[in-house]
Structures are given as structure tokens and as C-alpha cells.
Design a protein around this motif. Structure first.
Motif, short mmCIF file in Angstrom:
data_model
loop_
_atom_site.label_atom_id
_atom_site.label_comp_id
_atom_site.label_asym_id
_atom_site.label_seq_id
_atom_site.Cartn_x
_atom_site.Cartn_y
_atom_site.Cartn_z
N GLN A 259 1.00 -1.30 0.07
CA GLN A 259 -0.17 0.00 -0.10
C GLN A 259 0.92 0.96 -0.10
N GLY A 260 0.70 2.38 -0.80
CA GLY A 260 1.65 3.35 -0.89
C GLY A 260 1.21 4.03 -2.06
N TYR A 261 1.94 5.24 -2.09
CA TYR A 261 1.86 6.27 -3.24
C TYR A 261 2.36 5.70 -4.50
N LEU A 262 3.13 4.51 -4.61
CA LEU A 262 3.48 3.97 -5.88
C LEU A 262 2.19 3.56 -6.51
N TYR A 263 1.19 3.04 -5.88
CA TYR A 263 -0.04 2.46 -6.45
C TYR A 263 -0.96 3.56 -6.75
N ALA A 264 -1.37 4.44 -5.59
CA ALA A 264 -2.13 5.47 -5.50
C ALA A 264 -2.07 6.23 -4.16
N ARG A 265 -2.32 7.48 -3.98
CA ARG A 265 -2.86 8.16 -2.95
C ARG A 265 -4.12 7.82 -2.59
N PRO A 266 -4.63 8.16 -1.29
CA PRO A 266 -5.84 7.92 -1.02
C PRO A 266 -6.70 8.83 -2.02
N LEU A 267 -7.70 7.99 -2.43
CA LEU A 267 -8.73 8.73 -3.54
C LEU A 267 -10.14 9.03 -3.03
N GLU A 268 -10.64 9.76 -3.85
CA GLU A 268 -12.16 10.24 -3.50
C GLU A 268 -12.97 8.87 -3.89
N ALA A 269 -14.12 8.35 -3.56
CA ALA A 269 -14.75 7.18 -3.75
C ALA A 269 -15.09 7.01 -5.26
N SER A 270 -15.44 8.17 -5.93
CA SER A 270 -15.71 8.03 -7.43
C SER A 270 -14.45 7.87 -8.13
N ASP A 271 -13.25 8.26 -7.83
CA ASP A 271 -11.89 7.85 -8.59
C ASP A 271 -11.40 6.43 -8.12
N ALA A 272 -11.90 5.94 -6.90
CA ALA A 272 -11.84 4.48 -6.67
C ALA A 272 -12.30 3.82 -7.49
N LEU A 273 -13.61 4.11 -7.61
CA LEU A 273 -14.59 3.33 -8.54
C LEU A 273 -13.93 3.33 -10.02
N ARG A 274 -13.40 4.31 -10.59
CA ARG A 274 -12.88 4.32 -11.73
C ARG A 274 -11.60 3.47 -12.10
N MET A 275 -10.95 3.48 -10.83
CA MET A 275 -9.75 2.54 -10.71
C MET A 275 -10.20 0.90 -10.97
N ILE A 276 -11.37 0.81 -10.16
CA ILE A 276 -11.86 -0.66 -10.17
C ILE A 276 -12.24 -1.07 -11.51
N VAL A 277 -13.02 -0.08 -12.00
CA VAL A 277 -13.79 -0.44 -13.24
C VAL A 277 -12.60 -0.74 -14.29
N ALA A 278 -11.58 0.29 -14.19
CA ALA A 278 -10.52 0.19 -15.24
C ALA A 278 -9.73 -1.19 -15.11
N ALA A 279 -9.45 -1.42 -13.79
CA ALA A 279 -8.85 -2.93 -13.66
C ALA A 279 -9.66 -3.95 -14.27
N ARG A 280 -11.05 -3.84 -13.99
CA ARG A 280 -11.80 -4.98 -14.38
C ARG A 280 -11.94 -5.28 -15.83
N THR A 281 -12.02 -4.09 -16.47
CA THR A 281 -12.06 -4.17 -18.14
C THR A 281 -10.73 -4.57 -18.66
N ALA A 282 -9.55 -4.25 -18.18
CA ALA A 282 -8.27 -4.66 -18.38
C ALA A 282 -8.17 -5.97 -18.33
N SER A 283 -8.61 -6.80 -17.20
CA SER A 283 -8.38 -8.00 -16.93
C SER A 283 -9.32 -9.16 -17.52
N SER A 284 -10.60 -8.42 -17.92
CA SER A 284 -11.53 -9.03 -18.85
C SER A 284 -11.17 -9.17 -20.28
N ALA A 285 -10.33 -8.12 -20.59
CA ALA A 285 -9.84 -8.23 -22.07
C ALA A 285 -8.84 -9.06 -22.41
N SER A 286 -7.94 -9.53 -21.33
CA SER A 286 -6.84 -10.24 -21.61
C SER A 286 -7.27 -11.82 -21.30
#
Ligand code: C2E
Ligand code: MG
Ligand code: MG
Ligand code: MG
Length: 286
Positions: A259-286
Motif C-alpha cells: 500500500q502506498g503512493y506507488l499505487y495511488a494516494r488515498p482517492l475520492e470514492a468515485s476515483d476509486a470506482l474508476r480504478m476498479i472499473v479500469a482494472a476489471r476491463t483490463a483483466s476481462s480483455a486479457s
């Protein structure tokens, strides 16, 4: 002359102490209002699998912007909340808000978003509140199962009343939650509790992790904590992972999560959601 000088000094110390007490009281009053007026919010910081870089969970961290627009730091207001007892309503709010947010993420993802949320529980909160029903109520209200939550406790929670805390921890485990020991290595407790209590994850404090690449003593402490955790069958999270090199070294040493700034600083809930959605899209594409 000497006596007069001493007298003035005493007076100035008293004035200082008085000013400090008054500032604390002012903050306590403002914080009480902040909880009632919903000036608090939660920020969410990702916790990643060190080996794959995949996000596994988010830690919920309290944020307070007052009506004047001042952003107060948790290191300032959490201690005031603990001393005044306001940590009880603050902690109840944080638990419910974390569950509400996770439910929202699930809905946005059309089902289980695949993330856990970690919530900090203060030692004072564990002493003064009946925490298990508070957690259970949040789960029920937002229709979530307990396995979606990590609860972060500190060593100070255990020191005060180990037997009572053991009972509480077993109650929380019975709800399906994961228990993490936060800031591990900074407290004063005896190590025997590690074997007796149902702890799943040790979070290695940032003070040992950041700078460990250039400090033999720090890396020795990190290695020792990792081997202790492995021997006891616990997973580990390194706090303060700020560089790729640090992440790679920690992964090679067998640390589970980072856990740390390498991955991300603490985010607003909506930005965290964007990160979750992006990660899900990337993993379902591969
Ligand atoms: P913590 O639980 O150990 O949370 C991790 C802290 O480290 C957070 O500070 C986070 O922003 C910071 N951090 C994460 N990665 C890095 C990094 O790479 N570099 C550096 N320099 N810092 C990093 P934050 O949000 O200021 O919170 C401080 C502490 O306040 C928390 O430490 C926790 O003990 C307490 N806290 C925050 N929210 C709550 C809450 O809702 N309830 C309770 N009881 N305590 C809370
Ligand atoms: Mg924490
Ligand atoms: Mg921590
Ligand atoms: Mg910490």
C-alpha cells in the motif's frame, strides 16, 4: 531578578498550556459539529498484491474539510476524537459509510466489484463501544457479507484488556471479517498475543518500510516481521510503498500486499470506482 525571570517563565508555560487546551477544546467542538453536519468523508487507498500488482482492497481513511475550507489531517483530529470520546460516533459513521460505498461500487459493477474495504478501529472505540453489533448493523443495512471487510486494529487495543479484546476479535471473525494488525512494530505489546489472537494480516508500519533499501536495520526488521508472519500463517501488508524497486524487493522477500503512493494516494470514492472499473476491463480483455 532571578526569581522574577523564573516567575515569568512559569507564567508563560501556563499560558502555553492554556492556549493548547483551548485549541483542543475548539477542535473538539468543531469536530462534534463536523460529525453531525456531515463534513467528514472517506478517502480510499488501494492495497495491491505485490506479486501481480492487482488491487485487492481499499483502506477507508477519514477526511475532514471544515466550512472554512480547511482540510484537517487525521493525525490531528483522530487523537482529539479519541480523547474526547467522539471516536465512537466517528467510528460508527466510518463503518457505515465504508459499507455504503462498497455497496455503491458493487451496484456500479453490476454485482460484486471484487474488492474488500479495510476500516480502522481505534482502541478507544473497542473499549467504549459495542463494536460487533455496529459492524453487523452496517453489513445488514447495506446487504453485504462480512467477508468483504477487513478491520484494522492496533497493538494498543490489545494492551489494555487482552482477554476482552480476544472475545471481541472472535466475534468479528464470526461475522466473516478479516482482521489486520495495523502499524505493526510500533506498539508496546508482548508478542505472545500474535499466537493467541485471530489475526489474519500484519501491516508492517511505514517507518520500517520507507527507506529500508538504504538502511540495513530497517530491512532486517522487515525480514524478521515477514518470517514471523509466515511462521504464524499470516499474510502481510507493507505500508508506504513509494517505489517500484521497493515493491519488487518486498515481493521477493515474500510480503503479500503493498500500500502506498506507488499505487495511488488515498482517492475520492468515485476515483476509486474508476480504478476498479479500469482494472476489471483490463483483466476481462486479457
Ligand atoms: P493508517 O491506518 O496507518 O493509514 C495509513 C496512512 O498512511 C494514511 O494516512 C495514508 O494516507 C498514509 N500513506 C499511505 N501510503 C503512503 C505512502 O506511500 N507514503 C506516505 N508518506 N504515507 C502514506 P492518513 O490518511 O493521514 O491517516 C493517518 C492515520 O489516521 C491512519 O493511519 C489511522 O491510524 C488514522 N485514521 C484515519 N482514518 C481513520 C478512521 O476512520 N478511524 C480511525 N480509528 N483511525 C483513522
Ligand atoms: Mg490503517
Ligand atoms: Mg497503518
Ligand atoms: Mg501507519
Amino acid at each position: 531578578v532571578k526569581g522574577a525571570k523564573t516567575g515569568r517563565q512559569v507564567e508563560s508555560y501556563q499560558t502555553q498550556a492554556f492556549t493548547l487546551a483551548r485549541e483542543r477544546f475548539a477542535m473538539e467542538t468543531a469536530l462534534r459539529r463536523a460529525i453531525d453536519d456531515r463534513q467528514l468523508r472517506l478517502a480510499f487507498q488501494p492495497i495491491c498484491d505485490l506479486a501481480t500488482g492487482a488491487i485487492v482492497s481499499f483502506e477507508a481513511l477519514a477526511r475532514w474539510r471544515d466550512p472554512q475550507g480547511v482540510e484537517h489531517q487525521p493525525s490531528d483530529f483522530i487523537p482529539v476524537a479519541e480523547e474526547s470520546g467522539l471516536i465512537v460516533p466517528l467510528g460508527r459513521w466510518a463503518m457505515d459509510e465504508a459499507a455504503r460505498t462498497l455497496r455503491w461500487w458493487d451496484e456500479e459493477c453490476g454485482g460484486n466489484c471484487g474488492m474488500r474495504v479495510a476500516v480502522n478501529l481505534s482502541a478507544i472505540q473497542l473499549q467504549r463501544d459495542d463494536i460487533t453489533p455496529v459492524v453487523e448493523a452496517a453489513l445488514i443495512r447495506h446487504a453485504l457479507s462480512g467477508d468483504r471487510f477487513v478491520l484494522e486494529l492496533t497493538e494498543s487495543a490489545i494492551v489494555t484488556d487482552p482477554d476482552r479484546i480476544a472475545g471481541i476479535m472472535h466475534g468479528l471473525k464470526a461475522l466473516g471479517t478479516t482482521l489486520a494488525m495495523d502499524d505493526f512494530g510500533t506498539g508496546y505489546s508482548n508478542l505472545a498475543y500474535l499466537q493467541k489472537l485471530p489475526i489474519d494480516i500484519l501491516k508492517i508500519d511505514r517507518s520500517f518500510v520507507s527507506g529500508m533499501l538504504a538502511d540495513r536495520d530497517k530491512i532486517a526488521i522487515v525480514r524478521a516481521v515477514l518470517s514471523l508472519a509466515q511462521a504464524l500463517g499470516m499474510r502481510t501488508t507493507a505500508e508506504g510503498v513509494e517505489s517500484n524497486e521497493l515493491a519488487q524487493t518486498l515481493a521477493a522477500l515474500g510480503c503479500t500486499f503493498g500500500q502506498g503512493y506507488l499505487y495511488a494516494r488515498p482517492l475520492e470514492a468515485s476515483d476509486a470506482l474508476r480504478m476498479i472499473v479500469a482494472a476489471r476491463t483490463a483483466s476481462s480483455a486479457s
